[in-house]
Design an enzyme around this catalytic site. Structure first.
Site, PDB file in Angstrom:
ATOM      1  N   ASP A 240       0.835  -1.197   0.000  1.00  0.00           N
ATOM      2  CA  ASP A 240       0.000   0.000   0.000  1.00  0.00           C
ATOM      3  C   ASP A 240       0.872   1.250   0.000  1.00  0.00           C
ATOM      4  O   ASP A 240       2.044   1.194  -0.381  1.00  0.00           O
ATOM      5  CB  ASP A 240      -0.923  -0.030   1.227  1.00  0.00           C
ATOM      6  CG  ASP A 240      -2.295   0.541   0.933  1.00  0.00           C
ATOM      7  OD1 ASP A 240      -2.399   1.770   0.786  1.00  0.00           O
ATOM      8  OD2 ASP A 240      -3.259  -0.241   0.842  1.00  0.00           O
ATOM      9  N   HIS A 271      -4.144   6.102   3.080  1.00  0.00           N
ATOM     10  CA  HIS A 271      -4.709   4.834   2.600  1.00  0.00           C
ATOM     11  C   HIS A 271      -4.094   3.639   3.322  1.00  0.00           C
ATOM     12  O   HIS A 271      -4.806   2.770   3.833  1.00  0.00           O
ATOM     13  CB  HIS A 271      -4.499   4.722   1.090  1.00  0.00           C
ATOM     14  CG  HIS A 271      -5.320   3.674   0.418  1.00  0.00           C
ATOM     15  ND1 HIS A 271      -4.970   2.342   0.416  1.00  0.00           N
ATOM     16  CD2 HIS A 271      -6.479   3.761  -0.285  1.00  0.00           C
ATOM     17  CE1 HIS A 271      -5.881   1.651  -0.266  1.00  0.00           C
ATOM     18  NE2 HIS A 271      -6.808   2.486  -0.702  1.00  0.00           N
ATOM     19  N   SER A 419     -11.049  -1.228  -1.462  1.00  0.00           N
ATOM     20  CA  SER A 419      -9.794  -1.357  -0.710  1.00  0.00           C
ATOM     21  C   SER A 419     -10.067  -1.749   0.731  1.00  0.00           C
ATOM     22  O   SER A 419      -9.399  -2.618   1.304  1.00  0.00           O
ATOM     23  CB  SER A 419      -9.044  -0.015  -0.686  1.00  0.00           C
ATOM     24  OG  SER A 419      -8.255   0.169  -1.819  1.00  0.00           O
TER      25      SER A 419
END
Length: 479
Positions: A240, A271, A419
């Site tokens: 990520d 994120h 995600s």
């Protein structure tokens, strides 16, 4: 305010990566204009050159640097959309569902002027390259030593930008640069004629799957008791963005970190922090699998990464002896990524990936669509499908992923996207492994499919897959 910030950031990213289409070019003086047109217009569908010329052909998937390109030093150059040569017709029948089952220092370029090769017999027509890719690079696996790698570069007028031995690919992976502007599809075809090369792929670009974004309702929806949830000592790799490892939700959670793009400064940590926190966060923002050990590979910046970087992160993850790999990103189909995923699965790892946030009519998203990868779509607090979720026969299971509170680089935020649904599934699977460490990846996949709560049309469908994850039922399926 947090949700507005997410929307603004997403809009800025979208504006950054919009580029004008470009046409193919070649610097080979020995090619006639007709031959150049042929090279640019052939497609993977097998149309011959004469037909392509008569019909006007299609636009090549290769391109040149254009205004507004974004530069990530030493890694990603001129990122922009590359339209496919021709629209791909929809299949007459849906695809069958899947069965539940540090780079070395770059070698110096050749001395003197580089002359593009001439007179080569192309073993195959130029690839119809689709999806975003680095416009002046290709990835190649080579049988042989460093000398063979350099000889290929010299023969074909390429530059060796990096090379390393890949554990998951089982061979040497080379990132060749194209210094003279030849289209990627043409170079791939020229490489195919060289018997020293094994696999040849574009250096595709992949995107993190975060949509614009209320206490975490996931525990209830997937039938996981938050008081009993545990992934203690289960090793999970996450590929990520960078993370805020000082966030209280990640205290004691991160067992190891790897930066697959060390020459690119870290600007955003949201994120990756959210994904790690949803999997194994502690404290107020507790994740699905408290006690799990996260091995975090930073492979994205600005929401983007390249195939070479992702493969490096996957190799590192495999070396950490993890049981689960979370891949909350989507991009084009790439044979090197498919091979790496297949070999990781053969080593006993459970692979979890985001199905994608590109809408009902979007093409399949990879790595989720590879066989042996659990493709996760996102649902809301009422088990409704996230409207912008990808659809297709590859979608395996549904999990909460709409408007959930998660830790972020600025403390916490409301997040939405496949995600985050993938992170919920990775954490849930860690609970299964904690309870029964001998459970294989195949057994886990079959249990998830057999016990999911059916949503939408009866049976498996292209929207929800097998249905909503039911971890309590999956845990009991082994008994």
């Amino acid at each position: 305010m947090a949700a507005k910030a997410v929307v603004l950031h997403a809009a800025m990213l979208a504006a950054t990566f919009v580029g004008a289409p470009a046409v193919a070019q070649t610097n080979d003086p020995n090619l006639s204009q007709k031959q150049i047109d042929c090279l640019s217009r052939r497609t993977a569908a097998g149309a011959d050159c004469e037909d392509g010329a008569k019909n006007g052909g299609g636009q090549s998937g290769a391109g040149n640097a254009v205004g507004g390109a974004v530069f990530l030093p030493s890694l990603i150059v001129d990122l922009f959309p590359n339209p496919p040569a021709r629209p791909t017709p929809a299949p007459t029948q849906p695809a069958p569902p899947k069965s539940p089952t540090s780079s070395a220092a770059p070698a110096p370029p050749p001395s003197g002027p580089i002359t593009p090769p001439t007179g080569l017999n192309l073993a195959a027509p130029p690839r119809a390259v689709s999806g975003e890719f680095v416009p002046d690079e290709v990835l190649v696996t080579v049988a042989g030593d460093a000398g063979a790698v350099q000889r290929i570069a010299t023969t074909l007028g390429l530059q060796v930008r990096s090379q390393r031995q890949s554990r998951l690919l089982g061979t040497t992976l080379v990132r060749y640069g194209i210094p003279d502007g030849r289209p990627v599809g043409v170079v791939l075809a020229q490489l195919a004629a060289d018997g020293r090369t094994q696999r040849r792929e574009p250096n595709h670009i992949y995107s993190l799957q975060q949509a614009a974004g209320i206490v975490n309702y996931a525990f209830e929806r997937i039938a996981l008791d938050s008081k009993q949830a545990s992934g203690e000592n289960v090793r999970i790799a996450v590929i990520d963005t960078g993370i805020d490892d000082a966030n209280p939700a990640l205290k004691g959670v991160i067992a190891g970190q790897f930066d697959a793009m060390p020459n690119v400064p870290i600007k955003k940590r949201d994120h990756g922090t959210s994904v790690d926190g949803l999997i194994a966060g502690v404290g107020v923002l507790e994740g699905m699998a408290p006690g799990a050990k996260i091995y975090h590979a930073r492979a994205f910046e600005g929401g983007k990464s390249s195939m070479d970087v992702i493969l490096s992160a996957l190799d590192w993850a495999a070396e950490q002896d993890v049981r689960i790999i979370n891949m909350s990103f989507v991009g084009p189909k790439n044979d090197l990524l498919g091979t790496a995923c297949r070999n990781a699965r053969a080593l006993g790892m459970v692979l979890v990936a985001a199905a994608g946030n590109n809408g009902p009519k979007a093409p399949y998203g990879y790595p989720a669509a590879f066989d042996g990868v659990i493709a996760v779509t996102a649902t809301d607090a009422k088990d409704g499908l996230m409207p912008q979720a990808n659809r297709g026969a590859y979608v395996f299971i549904s999990a909460p992923g709409v408007e959930m509170v998660a830790p972020s680089g600025t403390g916490s935020d409301v997040v939405t996207g496949t995600s985050f649904a993938a992170a919920i599934v990775s954490g849930a699977i860690a609970n299964l492994i904690h309870a029964a460490p001998d459970r294989s990846a195949d057994e886990i996949e079959k249990a998830l499919a057999a016990t999911a709560k059916d949503l939408g049309p009866k049976g498996r469908d292209n929207d929800f897959g097998y249905g909503l994850l039911d971890i309590k039922a999956a845990a009991a399926a082994k008994e």
